[in-house]
Design an enzyme around this catalytic site. Structure first.
Site, PDB file in Angstrom:
ATOM      1  N   ASP A  35      30.798  42.915  60.322  1.00  0.00           N
ATOM      2  CA  ASP A  35      31.236  41.714  59.608  1.00  0.00           C
ATOM      3  C   ASP A  35      31.105  40.466  60.487  1.00  0.00           C
ATOM      4  OD1 ASP A  35      31.802  43.409  57.625  1.00  0.00           O
ATOM      5  OD2 ASP A  35      33.984  43.091  57.609  1.00  0.00           O
ATOM      6  N   TYR A  38      27.601  39.206  60.572  1.00  0.00           N
ATOM      7  CA  TYR A  38      27.270  38.575  59.297  1.00  0.00           C
ATOM      8  C   TYR A  38      27.886  37.178  59.247  1.00  0.00           C
ATOM      9  CZ  TYR A  38      27.002  37.870  54.237  1.00  0.00           C
ATOM     10  OH  TYR A  38      26.753  37.366  52.991  1.00  0.00           O
ATOM     11  N   SER A  84      29.542  45.288  20.776  1.00  0.00           N
ATOM     12  CA  SER A  84      30.623  46.110  21.330  1.00  0.00           C
ATOM     13  C   SER A  84      30.295  47.570  21.029  1.00  0.00           C
ATOM     14  CB  SER A  84      31.960  45.689  20.758  1.00  0.00           C
ATOM     15  OG  SER A  84      31.905  45.767  19.364  1.00  0.00           O
ATOM     16  N   LEU A  85      31.182  48.466  21.388  1.00  0.00           N
ATOM     17  CA  LEU A  85      30.859  49.890  21.279  1.00  0.00           C
ATOM     18  C   LEU A  85      31.795  50.610  20.330  1.00  0.00           C
ATOM     19  CD1 LEU A  85      30.364  50.714  25.064  1.00  0.00           C
ATOM     20  CD2 LEU A  85      28.578  50.636  23.329  1.00  0.00           C
ATOM     21  N   GLU A 115      27.777  56.428  32.074  1.00  0.00           N
ATOM     22  CA  GLU A 115      28.290  55.442  33.035  1.00  0.00           C
ATOM     23  C   GLU A 115      29.804  55.307  32.901  1.00  0.00           C
ATOM     24  OE1 GLU A 115      26.365  51.759  32.008  1.00  0.00           O
ATOM     25  OE2 GLU A 115      24.357  52.644  32.127  1.00  0.00           O
ATOM     26  N   LYS A 117      33.088  53.499  32.207  1.00  0.00           N
ATOM     27  CA  LYS A 117      33.356  52.282  31.443  1.00  0.00           C
ATOM     28  C   LYS A 117      34.377  51.465  32.222  1.00  0.00           C
ATOM     29  CE  LYS A 117      34.343  50.736  26.725  1.00  0.00           C
ATOM     30  NZ  LYS A 117      35.342  49.728  27.041  1.00  0.00           N
ATOM     31  N   ASP A 119      36.934  48.716  33.306  1.00  0.00           N
ATOM     32  CA  ASP A 119      37.909  47.955  32.535  1.00  0.00           C
ATOM     33  C   ASP A 119      38.037  46.538  33.083  1.00  0.00           C
ATOM     34  OD1 ASP A 119      39.689  47.495  30.563  1.00  0.00           O
ATOM     35  OD2 ASP A 119      41.291  48.758  31.364  1.00  0.00           O
ATOM     36  N   ARG A 138      31.459  36.940  27.191  1.00  0.00           N
ATOM     37  CA  ARG A 138      30.952  37.529  25.962  1.00  0.00           C
ATOM     38  C   ARG A 138      31.336  36.665  24.754  1.00  0.00           C
ATOM     39  NH1 ARG A 138      33.022  40.979  22.083  1.00  0.00           N
ATOM     40  NH2 ARG A 138      31.425  42.268  21.110  1.00  0.00           N
ATOM     41  N   GLU A 175      29.893  44.016  34.023  1.00  0.00           N
ATOM     42  CA  GLU A 175      31.336  43.920  33.890  1.00  0.00           C
ATOM     43  C   GLU A 175      31.902  43.292  35.150  1.00  0.00           C
ATOM     44  OE1 GLU A 175      32.351  44.894  31.002  1.00  0.00           O
ATOM     45  OE2 GLU A 175      34.489  45.356  31.091  1.00  0.00           O
ATOM     46  N   TYR A 227      25.082  46.525  34.046  1.00  0.00           N
ATOM     47  CA  TYR A 227      24.804  47.737  33.289  1.00  0.00           C
ATOM     48  C   TYR A 227      23.860  47.556  32.111  1.00  0.00           C
ATOM     49  CZ  TYR A 227      28.742  45.840  30.590  1.00  0.00           C
ATOM     50  OH  TYR A 227      29.576  45.023  29.883  1.00  0.00           O
ATOM     51  N   LYS A 291      24.728  56.360  26.756  1.00  0.00           N
ATOM     52  CA  LYS A 291      23.649  55.539  26.199  1.00  0.00           C
ATOM     53  C   LYS A 291      22.365  56.351  26.071  1.00  0.00           C
ATOM     54  CE  LYS A 291      25.436  51.451  28.579  1.00  0.00           C
ATOM     55  NZ  LYS A 291      25.256  50.468  29.655  1.00  0.00           N
ATOM     56  N   LYS A 315      36.589  57.394  25.205  1.00  0.00           N
ATOM     57  CA  LYS A 315      37.768  56.756  25.804  1.00  0.00           C
ATOM     58  C   LYS A 315      38.737  57.778  26.382  1.00  0.00           C
ATOM     59  CE  LYS A 315      38.920  52.773  24.561  1.00  0.00           C
ATOM     60  NZ  LYS A 315      38.756  51.330  24.730  1.00  0.00           N
ATOM     61  N   CYS A 409      72.545  48.332  53.681  1.00  0.00           N
ATOM     62  CA  CYS A 409      71.734  49.523  53.457  1.00  0.00           C
ATOM     63  C   CYS A 409      72.534  50.559  52.654  1.00  0.00           C
ATOM     64  CB  CYS A 409      71.322  50.109  54.804  1.00  0.00           C
ATOM     65  SG  CYS A 409      70.535  51.711  54.663  1.00  0.00           S
ATOM     66  N   CYS A 412      73.218  53.692  55.232  1.00  0.00           N
ATOM     67  CA  CYS A 412      74.081  53.650  56.417  1.00  0.00           C
ATOM     68  C   CYS A 412      74.991  52.431  56.443  1.00  0.00           C
ATOM     69  CB  CYS A 412      73.238  53.673  57.684  1.00  0.00           C
ATOM     70  SG  CYS A 412      72.442  52.095  58.008  1.00  0.00           S
ATOM     71  N   CYS A 427      66.490  47.757  56.480  1.00  0.00           N
ATOM     72  CA  CYS A 427      67.760  48.076  57.097  1.00  0.00           C
ATOM     73  C   CYS A 427      67.559  47.946  58.604  1.00  0.00           C
ATOM     74  CB  CYS A 427      68.135  49.509  56.740  1.00  0.00           C
ATOM     75  SG  CYS A 427      69.391  50.184  57.815  1.00  0.00           S
ATOM     76  N   CYS A 432      70.481  54.552  61.348  1.00  0.00           N
ATOM     77  CA  CYS A 432      70.369  54.841  59.914  1.00  0.00           C
ATOM     78  C   CYS A 432      69.637  56.166  59.730  1.00  0.00           C
ATOM     79  CB  CYS A 432      69.602  53.723  59.217  1.00  0.00           C
ATOM     80  SG  CYS A 432      69.337  54.048  57.467  1.00  0.00           S
TER      81      CYS A 432
HETATM   82  S1  IVH Z   1      27.273  48.694  27.564  1.00  0.00           S
HETATM   83  C1  IVH Z   1      25.772  47.599  23.508  1.00  0.00           C
HETATM   84  N1  IVH Z   1      28.185  49.769  29.768  1.00  0.00           N
HETATM   85  O1  IVH Z   1      32.787  47.878  27.296  1.00  0.00           O
HETATM   86  C2  IVH Z   1      26.432  48.116  24.719  1.00  0.00           C
HETATM   87  N2  IVH Z   1      29.630  48.379  28.488  1.00  0.00           N
HETATM   88  O2  IVH Z   1      33.393  48.148  24.311  1.00  0.00           O
HETATM   89  C3  IVH Z   1      27.100  47.039  25.465  1.00  0.00           C
HETATM   90  N3  IVH Z   1      31.844  48.064  29.464  1.00  0.00           N
HETATM   91  O3  IVH Z   1      31.977  44.725  26.071  1.00  0.00           O
HETATM   92  C4  IVH Z   1      28.006  47.513  26.521  1.00  0.00           C
HETATM   93  N4  IVH Z   1      31.498  49.302  31.252  1.00  0.00           N
HETATM   94  O4  IVH Z   1      32.653  44.886  28.500  1.00  0.00           O
HETATM   95  C5  IVH Z   1      28.460  48.984  28.713  1.00  0.00           C
HETATM   96  N5  IVH Z   1      28.862  50.732  31.757  1.00  0.00           N
HETATM   97  C6  IVH Z   1      29.123  49.954  30.698  1.00  0.00           C
HETATM   98  C7  IVH Z   1      30.374  49.329  30.528  1.00  0.00           C
HETATM   99  C8  IVH Z   1      30.591  48.549  29.392  1.00  0.00           C
HETATM  100  C9  IVH Z   1      32.364  48.528  30.603  1.00  0.00           C
HETATM  101  C10 IVH Z   1      32.558  47.209  28.497  1.00  0.00           C
HETATM  102  C11 IVH Z   1      31.827  45.952  28.113  1.00  0.00           C
HETATM  103  C12 IVH Z   1      31.705  45.956  26.627  1.00  0.00           C
HETATM  104  C13 IVH Z   1      32.734  46.957  26.247  1.00  0.00           C
HETATM  105  C14 IVH Z   1      32.312  47.631  24.977  1.00  0.00           C
END
Ligand code: IVH
Length: 670
Positions: A35, A38, A84-85, A115, A117, A119, A138, A175, A227, A291, A315, A409, A412, A427, A432
């Site tokens: 580090d 760098y 979305s999924l 992959e 997912k 959060d 988004r 993400e 992703y 996917k 999920k 404490c 003690c 404490c 103690c």
């Molecule tokens: S693909 C059409 N890959 O999940 C597919 N999404 O519910 C588009 N997310 O809005 C998403 N990890 O924010 C994809 N490896 C991943 C992901 C991912 C997290 C989130 C993303 C998306 C939401 C879909």
């Protein structure tokens, strides 16, 4: 003119090197330099750019600091909507997903990419000819907010892509998220400053990215995993897997846990495998995304409404749940730290039953305002102790009880202490029981009273059998008492008694160090012994006098006074004296001996060939110098061995003279 040209070349080379090392670090996860090295490259680049501001470009790695606050975010129209999924929560739903695809796709066999997912929140980044030009949230999928300035501050977002012949336009999606540990630290700081806490890492990441002041974003540690491919011109690839491989070559960070699966059996195994590892990850995930790998198949399958047919999210159970706080208790840890703990009505969270949650410390307790009787949201993420996200205040009846940490404490009854700038309340009692074993291990350790043979195992037995209740009891042990211990032969008893006896003559500095006063390390103890000359004078010192001793600042002086005010501790010191432990400096010397290093403050870093750290420190002292543990403006010399740490960089920054081991030996000849 020539100068400018030289600077331009060096700047270009530095940027290339930094880009290369960013790639090693963020994408390959295998940094090649320390580090400090760098940082040195960055420092050099910054200073050249300061001298030649006309050479600064937007894609320079120095340009991540954040700029003036915006009045509001601009809107970005996504050229291809961000979908979305659909979700699956059972194996059967995953199998259905596969069947639907097999029915619709008549081409070659389907392979899946799986992959984690993440959060966090979805972001879209556009690169033109390899340069990052725009970033967006988004939003509703069609239009998002322009957060270009904020994304620029994230270290794992390349400002420029690697490689030749980059696509004219490349929009990538990923993400943005915050690591759990950075989330905890951020909330810790916010608690201390009385600011509202974030409920979870996702909210913290979203809050940090949707900041009009990008300097605030820059101060938060965010990360991105890429992703998906968005709109692009000038790039041709056949599979999603190739897309991810391509991302890595141009420097876009891709999650290392992503795999290819030939069928649903493998997909299911992957889901189970990742769920088992979920606790160990450094970031939150809420499932697995499956996917279709073949991009032509993705196109052919298309989308229904807002979700593609070619992908699904499996999920995992939520890591949050709702329950009631039945009580709040205080635990005293082995270092004396008081931790408030909520006793919960047991509740099932992500596969295990939770009945306690930590409230961390006084600040977090106050910031969260959790009361006994509250209905609360709890979160169990990672392998950490579950914690309370927040109380649901609308469920309050008025019967809830506010809780504050006690000032004594609970184990003690000694006073508790909270040092300025520290989150932990402790404490201060040396006797103690909660801290006794650890305190005794320190007391008997090599750098302290150095009682050979008195390690954690024996100490544990002595405490368990009640033979020792505080450190001074060590000197009142007898052969007869020791015979009661299991597995103690005559020989061991004899050796232990001899070692205990020998330790009575340790110099005062070690006795002070052995007491385990918070913040009083070996160096501070040595200064205190040299200054006061006797335990008696030390125990009578006022706060002001303490602060007059070298190395003793306000914080340490406070810690010492609180320690000495505690009757338990005074009693221990009295009994040590009674037992015949050295209580004064044998031949009271000044802190520093005359010698070539007289009056000099020296810091050691790295490994020396001929001396251990301890020996080198002794040597410096015998030459009249003082050894300090960190580099500051008052440091005179830094002695650097091999693999020096950040102390060396700090010394260079402060332009402090750096010496080698040979220089140190040279002093011996003077
Ligand atoms: S693909 C059409 N890959 O999940 C597919 N999404 O519910 C588009 N997310 O809005 C998403 N990890 O924010 C994809 N490896 C991943 C992901 C991912 C997290 C989130 C993303 C998306 C939401 C879909």
């Amino acid at each position: 003119m020539e100068r400018l040209e030289e600077a331009r070349l060096e700047i270009e080379s530095l940027r290339e090197q930094i880009l290369y090392h960013d790639y090693q670090y963020y994408v390959l996860d295998s940094p090649e330099i320390a580090d400090a090295e760098y940082d040195e490259l960055m420092r050099r680049l910054r200073s050249l750019e300061a001298a030649y501001p006309e050479l600064i470009t937007a894609d320079s790695p120095t340009q991540r600091v954040g700029g003036a606050p915006l009045a509001g975010f601009g809107q970005v129209q996504h050229r291809i909507p961000l979908l979305s999924l659909d979700n699956a929560t059972t194996k059967a739903e995953l199998v259905d997903f596969d069947h639907r695809i097999q029915r619709r796709w008549q081409g070659e066999p389907i392979t899946y990419v799986v992959e984690p997912k993440i959060d966090g929140l979805a972001v879209s980044l556009t690169y033109e000819d390899g340069i990052f030009v725009q970033g967006a949230t988004r939003g509703d999928g069609e239009r998002g907010e322009d957060i270009t300035q904020n994304l620029r501050t994230i270290a794992s977002v390349p400002l420029r892509l690697r490689g030749e012949r980059l696509p004219r336009v490349l929009e990538v999606r990923g993400e943005a998220y915050m690591d759990r540990r950075d989330f905890d630290q951020l909330n810790q700081r916010r608690g201390e400053q009385g600011e509202p806490l974030f409920a979870n890492p996702r909210n913290a990441a979203a809050g940090s990215l949707r900041q009009l002041d990008s300097r605030i974003t820059a101060s938060r540690r965010l990360n991105v995993f890429f992703y998906a491919l968005g709109y692009h011109e000038g790039l041709e690839l056949d599979t999603h897997w190739q897309v991810l491989e391509y991302f890595k070559t141009v420097g876009l960070r891709v999650n290392p846990l992503i795999e290819q699966c030939q069928d649903m059996v493998a997909v299911w195994e992957y889901c189970e495998k990742i769920e088992a590892r979920r606790d160990k990850l450094t970031y939150d995930i809420d499932g697995v995304v499956v996917k279709v790998d073949n991009l032509a198949a993705q196109d052919a399958l298309g989308a229904t409404g807002k979700s593609p047919r070619w992908a699904i999210a499996f999920k995992y159970p939520a890591e949050e749940a709702t329950t009631v706080v039945e009580d709040i208790i205080v635990q005293v840890g082995r270092t004396g730290a008081l931790t408030p703990l909520a006793i919960l009505r047991p509740v099932e969270v992500a596969g295990s039953t939770v009945s306690r949650a930590t409230l961390h410390n006084a600040d977090i307790l106050k910031a969260k305002d959790v009361r006994i009787g509250d209905t609360v949201i709890i979160r169990k993420a990672g392998d950490v102790i579950p914690e309370i996200v927040k109380p649901i205040t609308t469920k309050r009846t008025g019967q809830e009880k506010v809780f504050t940490l006690p000032d004594h404490c609970p184990v003690c009854n000694a006073e508790v202490q909270r040092l300025p700038q520290e989150a932990v309340t402790r404490c201060v009692g040396t006797a103690c029981p909660a801290q006794l074993v650890e305190g005794l291990v320190h007391f008997a350790s090599r750098g302290a009273m150095d009682i050979e043979g008195m390690g954690p195992a024996i100490i544990g037995q002595l405490v368990d059998t009640g033979l020792i209740k505080d450190p001074s009891d060590i000197y009142f042990l007898s052969r007869e008492k020791l015979r009661d211990l299991p597995r103690m032969g005559e020989k061991s008893i004899e050796n232990l008694m001899t070692a205990i006896d020998a330790s009575k003559t340790r110099p005062l500095a070690r006795v002070i160090f052995a007491l385990g006063i918070r913040l009083v390390g070996e160096a501070a103890a040595r200064e205190l012994a040299a200054h006061f000359g006797s335990m008696e004078r030390f125990t009578q010192a006022s706060r002001e006098e303490l602060q007059g001793v070298p190395l003793i600042g306000e914080k340490i002086a406070d810690s010492i006074t609180t320690f000495l005010e505690e009757p338990q501790n005074r009693r221990v010191i009295g009994r040590l004296a009674e037992a015949g432990v050295t209580m004064s400096e044998a031949n009271k010397k000044t802190a520093q001996e005359p010698g070539p290093l007289m009056g000099k403050t020296v810091v050691l870093t790295g490994t020396l060939e001929g001396y251990s750290r301890q020996e080198a420190a002794e040597l410096v002292r015998s030459l009249g110098g003082r050894v300090a543990s960190s580099v500051s403006r008052s440091t005179d010399y830094v002695i650097a061995g091999s693999n020096p740490g950040s102390k060396l960089a700090k010394a260079e920054e402060l332009e402090i003279t750096i010496l080698t081991e040979a220089d140190l030996q040279g002093f011996l000849k003077e």
